[in-house]
Design a protein around this motif. Structure first.
Motif, PDB file in Angstrom:
ATOM      1  N   ASP A  80      70.578   2.666  27.846  1.00 11.00           N
ATOM      2  CA  ASP A  80      71.333   2.230  29.271  1.00 11.00           C
ATOM      3  C   ASP A  80      70.513   2.460  30.466  1.00 11.00           C
ATOM      4  OD1 ASP A  80      74.066   1.673  28.111  1.00 11.00           O
ATOM      5  OD2 ASP A  80      73.944   3.681  27.425  1.00 11.00           O
ATOM      6  N   GLY A  81      69.608   3.205  30.151  1.00 15.59           N
ATOM      7  CA  GLY A  81      68.578   3.508  31.368  1.00 15.59           C
ATOM      8  C   GLY A  81      67.140   4.081  30.614  1.00 15.59           C
ATOM      9  N   VAL A  82      66.066   4.378  31.505  1.00 21.12           N
ATOM     10  CA  VAL A  82      64.899   5.059  31.001  1.00 21.12           C
ATOM     11  C   VAL A  82      64.291   5.858  32.146  1.00 21.12           C
ATOM     12  CG1 VAL A  82      63.623   2.992  31.752  1.00 21.12           C
ATOM     13  CG2 VAL A  82      62.621   4.529  30.078  1.00 21.12           C
ATOM     14  N   ASN A  83      63.856   7.049  31.651  1.00 20.91           N
ATOM     15  CA  ASN A  83      63.109   8.053  32.574  1.00 20.91           C
ATOM     16  C   ASN A  83      61.521   7.933  32.335  1.00 20.91           C
ATOM     17  OD1 ASN A  83      65.819   9.980  32.518  1.00 20.91           O
ATOM     18  ND2 ASN A  83      65.006   9.681  34.268  1.00 20.91           N
ATOM     19  N   LEU A  84      60.669   7.700  33.291  1.00 25.56           N
ATOM     20  CA  LEU A  84      59.241   8.132  32.919  1.00 25.56           C
ATOM     21  C   LEU A  84      59.082   9.546  33.548  1.00 25.56           C
ATOM     22  CD1 LEU A  84      57.439   4.741  34.015  1.00 25.56           C
ATOM     23  CD2 LEU A  84      58.308   5.280  31.625  1.00 25.56           C
ATOM     24  N   LEU A  85      58.447  10.324  32.601  1.00 25.95           N
ATOM     25  CA  LEU A  85      58.226  11.800  33.080  1.00 25.95           C
ATOM     26  C   LEU A  85      56.906  12.361  32.864  1.00 25.95           C
ATOM     27  CD1 LEU A  85      59.607  14.448  34.361  1.00 25.95           C
ATOM     28  CD2 LEU A  85      60.177  14.765  31.773  1.00 25.95           C
ATOM     29  N   ASN A  86      56.327  12.827  33.915  1.00 24.43           N
ATOM     30  CA  ASN A  86      54.917  13.570  33.501  1.00 24.43           C
ATOM     31  C   ASN A  86      55.269  14.955  34.100  1.00 24.43           C
ATOM     32  OD1 ASN A  86      52.349  14.354  35.310  1.00 24.43           O
ATOM     33  ND2 ASN A  86      51.917  13.735  33.068  1.00 24.43           N
ATOM     34  N   SER A  87      54.672  15.979  33.340  1.00 25.74           N
ATOM     35  CA  SER A  87      54.761  17.231  33.618  1.00 25.74           C
ATOM     36  C   SER A  87      53.384  17.661  33.817  1.00 25.74           C
ATOM     37  CB  SER A  87      55.523  18.009  32.461  1.00 25.74           C
ATOM     38  OG  SER A  87      56.743  17.718  32.269  1.00 25.74           O
ATOM     39  N   CYS A  88      53.011  18.262  34.992  1.00 25.19           N
ATOM     40  CA  CYS A  88      51.662  18.837  35.401  1.00 25.19           C
ATOM     41  C   CYS A  88      51.728  20.345  35.554  1.00 25.19           C
ATOM     42  CB  CYS A  88      51.260  18.192  36.719  1.00 25.19           C
ATOM     43  SG  CYS A  88      49.629  18.480  37.255  1.00 25.19           S
ATOM     44  N   GLY A  89      51.159  21.053  34.611  1.00 28.28           N
ATOM     45  CA  GLY A  89      50.920  22.520  34.668  1.00 28.28           C
ATOM     46  C   GLY A  89      52.431  23.079  33.659  1.00 28.28           C
TER      47      GLY A  89
END
Length: 144
Positions: A80-89
């Motif tokens: 139903d949706g999508v997240n793009l996620l980057n975690s830095c640290g």
């Protein structure tokens, strides 16, 4: 390649994974600790620790491949949706120190979607602090 990096091991084929796609510069594979059904990762083949040191070309390639895959989660998995996620640290939840982008399908059906982010928009920020921080960032960006 970094010899102690889990994702470099996956890129090299030395560590088992469930591959999804590969380009000249990126590899995409399923996350073994998924926040939702279909949660996957896109990584550059060349090792970079995080967002601060990834070359611009590698970052662009990861972003483009993440978008290409994200477009398909709707039809392929009924997301139903999508997240793009980057975690830095570490304090931003980065646990593997090889730059990676999470492509996280989101579902109304919570049996398929276990991800709960700690931030929920709703409370308006303090206008004076927002403007002060905008000014300090503008100054830093203008200075180079």
């Amino acid at each position: 390649m970094s010899k102690d990096c889990l994702f470099c091991g996956i890129v090299a084929g030395d560590v088992p994974s469930a591959p999804v796609a590969e380009t000249e510069t990126t590899v995409a594979f399923m996350d073994i600790q998924p926040g939702s059904d279909g949660h996957l990762l896109v990584v550059p083949k060349r090792h970079s620790t995080d967002l601060r040191d990834i070359p611009a070309a590698d970052l662009a390639d990861v972003a483009i491949e993440s978008q290409r895959i994200a477009k398909h989660v709707f039809d392929v998995w009924g997301a139903d949706g999508v997240n793009l996620l980057n975690s830095c640290g570490k304090d931003a939840w980065q646990s593997v120190f090889h730059f990676h982008m999470h492509v996280i399908p989101r579902y109304r059906d919570k049996t398929k979607d276990r991800l709960r982010l700690p931030f929920e928009p709703g409370m308006r920020g303090e206008a004076e602090l927002i403007e002060e921080m905008a000014g300090s960032m503008r100054s830093a960006l203008e200075a180079g």
